[in-house]
Design an enzyme around this catalytic site. Structure first.
Site, PDB file in Angstrom:
ATOM      1  N   GLY A 151       0.781  -1.243   0.000  1.00  0.00           N
ATOM      2  CA  GLY A 151       0.000   0.000   0.000  1.00  0.00           C
ATOM      3  C   GLY A 151       0.799   1.272   0.000  1.00  0.00           C
ATOM      4  O   GLY A 151       0.289   2.333   0.341  1.00  0.00           O
ATOM      5  N   ASP A 172      -1.235  -6.200  -7.794  1.00  0.00           N
ATOM      6  CA  ASP A 172      -2.634  -5.790  -7.739  1.00  0.00           C
ATOM      7  C   ASP A 172      -3.343  -6.833  -6.884  1.00  0.00           C
ATOM      8  O   ASP A 172      -3.411  -8.015  -7.256  1.00  0.00           O
ATOM      9  CB  ASP A 172      -3.213  -5.756  -9.164  1.00  0.00           C
ATOM     10  CG  ASP A 172      -4.679  -5.375  -9.171  1.00  0.00           C
ATOM     11  OD1 ASP A 172      -5.352  -5.510  -8.125  1.00  0.00           O
ATOM     12  OD2 ASP A 172      -5.163  -4.943 -10.232  1.00  0.00           O
ATOM     13  N   TYR A 183     -18.823   8.167   3.828  1.00  0.00           N
ATOM     14  CA  TYR A 183     -17.863   7.064   3.812  1.00  0.00           C
ATOM     15  C   TYR A 183     -18.424   5.799   3.166  1.00  0.00           C
ATOM     16  O   TYR A 183     -17.697   4.952   2.654  1.00  0.00           O
ATOM     17  CB  TYR A 183     -17.373   6.779   5.238  1.00  0.00           C
ATOM     18  CG  TYR A 183     -15.898   6.482   5.290  1.00  0.00           C
ATOM     19  CD1 TYR A 183     -14.961   7.489   5.078  1.00  0.00           C
ATOM     20  CD2 TYR A 183     -15.437   5.200   5.534  1.00  0.00           C
ATOM     21  CE1 TYR A 183     -13.613   7.217   5.113  1.00  0.00           C
ATOM     22  CE2 TYR A 183     -14.086   4.913   5.556  1.00  0.00           C
ATOM     23  CZ  TYR A 183     -13.184   5.921   5.350  1.00  0.00           C
ATOM     24  OH  TYR A 183     -11.850   5.649   5.378  1.00  0.00           O
ATOM     25  N   LYS A 190     -14.613  -1.537   5.798  1.00  0.00           N
ATOM     26  CA  LYS A 190     -13.829  -1.500   7.038  1.00  0.00           C
ATOM     27  C   LYS A 190     -14.469  -2.365   8.127  1.00  0.00           C
ATOM     28  O   LYS A 190     -13.769  -2.988   8.928  1.00  0.00           O
ATOM     29  CB  LYS A 190     -13.659  -0.058   7.533  1.00  0.00           C
ATOM     30  CG  LYS A 190     -12.807   0.817   6.632  1.00  0.00           C
ATOM     31  CD  LYS A 190     -11.432   0.233   6.388  1.00  0.00           C
ATOM     32  CE  LYS A 190     -10.500   1.209   5.683  1.00  0.00           C
ATOM     33  NZ  LYS A 190      -9.269   0.540   5.196  1.00  0.00           N
ATOM     34  N   ILE A 245      -6.182  11.365   8.128  1.00  0.00           N
ATOM     35  CA  ILE A 245      -4.845  11.848   7.749  1.00  0.00           C
ATOM     36  C   ILE A 245      -4.896  12.185   6.263  1.00  0.00           C
ATOM     37  O   ILE A 245      -5.470  11.425   5.480  1.00  0.00           O
ATOM     38  CB  ILE A 245      -3.778  10.741   7.961  1.00  0.00           C
ATOM     39  CG1 ILE A 245      -3.759  10.258   9.411  1.00  0.00           C
ATOM     40  CG2 ILE A 245      -2.404  11.232   7.540  1.00  0.00           C
ATOM     41  CD1 ILE A 245      -2.775   9.109   9.676  1.00  0.00           C
ATOM     42  N   LYS A 246      -4.280  13.317   5.881  1.00  0.00           N
ATOM     43  CA  LYS A 246      -4.324  13.725   4.479  1.00  0.00           C
ATOM     44  C   LYS A 246      -3.446  12.812   3.620  1.00  0.00           C
ATOM     45  O   LYS A 246      -2.221  12.879   3.702  1.00  0.00           O
ATOM     46  CB  LYS A 246      -3.823  15.172   4.374  1.00  0.00           C
ATOM     47  CG  LYS A 246      -4.661  16.012   3.457  1.00  0.00           C
ATOM     48  CD  LYS A 246      -4.407  17.469   3.716  1.00  0.00           C
ATOM     49  CE  LYS A 246      -3.839  18.155   2.510  1.00  0.00           C
ATOM     50  NZ  LYS A 246      -3.387  19.510   2.832  1.00  0.00           N
ATOM     51  N   THR A 247      -4.068  11.948   2.841  1.00  0.00           N
ATOM     52  CA  THR A 247      -3.334  11.052   1.933  1.00  0.00           C
ATOM     53  C   THR A 247      -4.097  10.991   0.609  1.00  0.00           C
ATOM     54  O   THR A 247      -5.195  11.540   0.497  1.00  0.00           O
ATOM     55  CB  THR A 247      -3.263   9.614   2.495  1.00  0.00           C
ATOM     56  OG1 THR A 247      -4.603   9.114   2.579  1.00  0.00           O
ATOM     57  CG2 THR A 247      -2.605   9.530   3.853  1.00  0.00           C
TER      58      THR A 247
HETATM   59  N1  LIG Z   1      -5.930   8.570   5.471  1.00  0.00           N
HETATM   60  C1  LIG Z   1      -6.835   8.361   6.395  1.00  0.00           C
HETATM   61  O1  LIG Z   1      -7.478   9.286   6.897  1.00  0.00           O
HETATM   62  C2  LIG Z   1      -7.093   6.964   6.875  1.00  0.00           C
HETATM   63  C3  LIG Z   1      -7.748   6.766   8.117  1.00  0.00           C
HETATM   64  C4  LIG Z   1      -7.986   5.467   8.554  1.00  0.00           C
HETATM   65  C5  LIG Z   1      -7.596   4.393   7.768  1.00  0.00           C
HETATM   66  N2  LIG Z   1      -6.975   4.592   6.565  1.00  0.00           N
HETATM   67  C6  LIG Z   1      -6.567   3.432   5.778  1.00  0.00           C
HETATM   68  O2  LIG Z   1      -5.172   3.407   5.640  1.00  0.00           O
HETATM   69  C7  LIG Z   1      -4.833   2.590   4.534  1.00  0.00           C
HETATM   70  C8  LIG Z   1      -3.781   3.310   3.687  1.00  0.00           C
HETATM   71  O3  LIG Z   1      -4.368   4.449   3.049  1.00  0.00           O
HETATM   72  P1  LIG Z   1      -3.682   5.881   2.993  1.00  0.00           P
HETATM   73  O4  LIG Z   1      -4.607   6.830   3.636  1.00  0.00           O
HETATM   74  O5  LIG Z   1      -2.271   5.791   3.430  1.00  0.00           O
HETATM   75  O6  LIG Z   1      -3.745   6.253   1.428  1.00  0.00           O
HETATM   76  P2  LIG Z   1      -2.822   5.818   0.192  1.00  0.00           P
HETATM   77  O7  LIG Z   1      -3.580   6.252  -1.027  1.00  0.00           O
HETATM   78  O8  LIG Z   1      -1.457   6.325   0.354  1.00  0.00           O
HETATM   79  O9  LIG Z   1      -2.806   4.226   0.284  1.00  0.00           O
HETATM   80  C9  LIG Z   1      -3.792   3.396  -0.280  1.00  0.00           C
HETATM   81  C10 LIG Z   1      -3.054   2.355  -1.080  1.00  0.00           C
HETATM   82  O10 LIG Z   1      -3.933   1.355  -1.600  1.00  0.00           O
HETATM   83  C11 LIG Z   1      -3.347   0.947  -2.836  1.00  0.00           C
HETATM   84  N3  LIG Z   1      -4.275   0.188  -3.663  1.00  0.00           N
HETATM   85  C12 LIG Z   1      -5.495   0.559  -4.115  1.00  0.00           C
HETATM   86  N4  LIG Z   1      -6.012  -0.409  -4.907  1.00  0.00           N
HETATM   87  C13 LIG Z   1      -5.078  -1.422  -4.944  1.00  0.00           C
HETATM   88  C14 LIG Z   1      -5.015  -2.685  -5.582  1.00  0.00           C
HETATM   89  N5  LIG Z   1      -6.007  -3.144  -6.375  1.00  0.00           N
HETATM   90  N6  LIG Z   1      -3.906  -3.464  -5.393  1.00  0.00           N
HETATM   91  C15 LIG Z   1      -2.898  -3.029  -4.615  1.00  0.00           C
HETATM   92  N7  LIG Z   1      -2.905  -1.837  -3.962  1.00  0.00           N
HETATM   93  C16 LIG Z   1      -3.987  -1.042  -4.139  1.00  0.00           C
HETATM   94  C17 LIG Z   1      -2.936   2.282  -3.467  1.00  0.00           C
HETATM   95  O11 LIG Z   1      -2.046   2.091  -4.543  1.00  0.00           O
HETATM   96  C18 LIG Z   1      -2.308   2.976  -2.278  1.00  0.00           C
HETATM   97  O12 LIG Z   1      -0.941   2.644  -2.186  1.00  0.00           O
HETATM   98  C19 LIG Z   1      -6.152   2.303   3.810  1.00  0.00           C
HETATM   99  O13 LIG Z   1      -6.627   1.044   4.213  1.00  0.00           O
HETATM  100  C20 LIG Z   1      -7.057   3.405   4.342  1.00  0.00           C
HETATM  101  O14 LIG Z   1      -8.425   3.083   4.256  1.00  0.00           O
HETATM  102  C21 LIG Z   1      -6.703   5.860   6.120  1.00  0.00           C
END
Ligand SMILES: NC(=O)c1ccc[n+]([C@@H]2O[C@H](COP(=O)([O-])OP(=O)(O)OC[C@H]3O[C@@H](n4cnc5c(N)ncnc54)[C@H](O)[C@@H]3O)[C@@H](O)[C@H]2O)c1
Length: 267
Positions: free
Chosen positions: A13, A64, A155, A162, A191-193
């Site tokens: 990820g 993937d 969401y 989730k 978190i801003k991502t």
């Molecule tokens: N950012 C937030 O506010 C937040 C809060 C709670 C949980 N999360 C969770 O944290 C995790 C990481 O997300 P993030 O916020 O760092 O964003 P991010 O976009 O950096 O990470 C999401 C990742 O999922 C990957 N992905 C999507 N489809 C895919 C596939 N088919 N095969 C392989 N990889 C795939 C993307 O390439 C990316 O690297 C996620 O599960 C997200 O739901 C995020």
């Protein structure tokens, strides 16, 4: 001596420097883990390779997670390279934009299947392939969000994904526990991502969380990285099946309005 000395961690990820996966990667690397990185596919290479270089990591493989063949291939490569695995980190989520926002009842069957496949089933697919490599026990960690527990605006399909992920965490913990493999989830505050940018109104949620959370601050990738280190290392040796909140306390609130906002209502 690092907490992760001698341990091998496979992390899914990583998209860019804002990814939660990067916060976790840096922390586990700092504590001595050998890091294997996986990213979604070609369009991610430009940002992922330079990050891997920063920590001198030369195991950087596309996968993937909707493909059983690609999952087989990456775990086979981990086996060839390291012979075993100690830590598996799942930071993967995806939903079509139209299934976030709009009305919940409008979620399509195809959109539901896609979001649940990528964001929840993939943890089962990874755990199945990690199990034979975790010969000395292990730790599996995934990322979840409070929308699984309580309704959060927009969401929608990701909340369902989730909720599935958190239930999968408990069932995997029970299944793999006898082998010494622990399975836990981290419920991070916003978190801003890249992924977060796909949720309509996310910036407002960030602002509101900071104001309402008991600790009155936002959560960072480093905060999540520290909790991931605890879960990956032997510090948490008797902890499994848990969803740990790293959210500045937001989830404990019954009423999130601030005292000022409440005062405003009666004036
Ligand atoms: N950012 C937030 O506010 C937040 C809060 C709670 C949980 N999360 C969770 O944290 C995790 C990481 O997300 P993030 O916020 O760092 O964003 P991010 O976009 O950096 O990470 C999401 C990742 O999922 C990957 N992905 C999507 N489809 C895919 C596939 N088919 N095969 C392989 N990889 C795939 C993307 O390439 C990316 O690297 C996620 O599960 C997200 O739901 C995020």
């Amino acid at each position: 001596m690092g907490l992760m000395d001698g341990k091998v961690a496979l992390i899914f990820g990583l998209a860019n420097k804002n990814s939660i996966a990067w916060g976790i990667t840096k922390r586990l690397h700092d504590e001595g883990a050998a890091i294997a990185l996986s990213y979604a596919g070609e369009i991610m290479e430009k940002r992922v390779f330079p990050l891997a270089n920063e920590i001198n990591c030369d195991f950087v493989e596309p996968c993937d997670v909707t493909s059983d063949e690609q999952l087989d291939a990456i775990f086979a490569k981990v086996k060839d390279r390291y012979g075993r695995l100690d830590t598996l980190v799942h930071c993967v989520a995806f939903a079509n934009r139209e299934d976030l926002g709009g009305r919940f009842v409008d979620i399509s069957r195809e959109g539901f299947k896609l979001a649940l496949d990528i964001s929840a089933y993939s943890l089962i697919g990874m755990a199945k392939r990690a199990e034979p490599l975790m010969t000395d026990g292990g730790s599996i960690i995934s990322l979840t969000y409070y929308a699984a527990e309580k309704v959060m605006p927009k969401y929608h399909v990701m909340a369902v994904a989730k909720a599935a992920l958190e239930t999968i965490t408990r069932y995997l913990a029970n299944d793999l526990g006898p082998k010494g493999i622990r399975v836990n989830a981290i419920s991070a505050g916003p978190i801003k991502t890249l992924a977060a940018a796909g949720v309509p109104g996310f910036r407002m949620m960030l602002k509101y969380s900071e104001k309402a959370a008991p600790l009155r601050r936002l959560v960072s990738q480093e905060d999540v990285g520290d909790t991931a280190l605890y879960l990956a290392s032997d510090l948490s040796r008797n902890v499994t099946g848990e969803t740990i909140h790293v959210d500045a306390g937001y989830n404990i609130l019954g009423l999130t309005a601030t005292e000022d906002e409440l005062a405003g209502l009666v004036e």
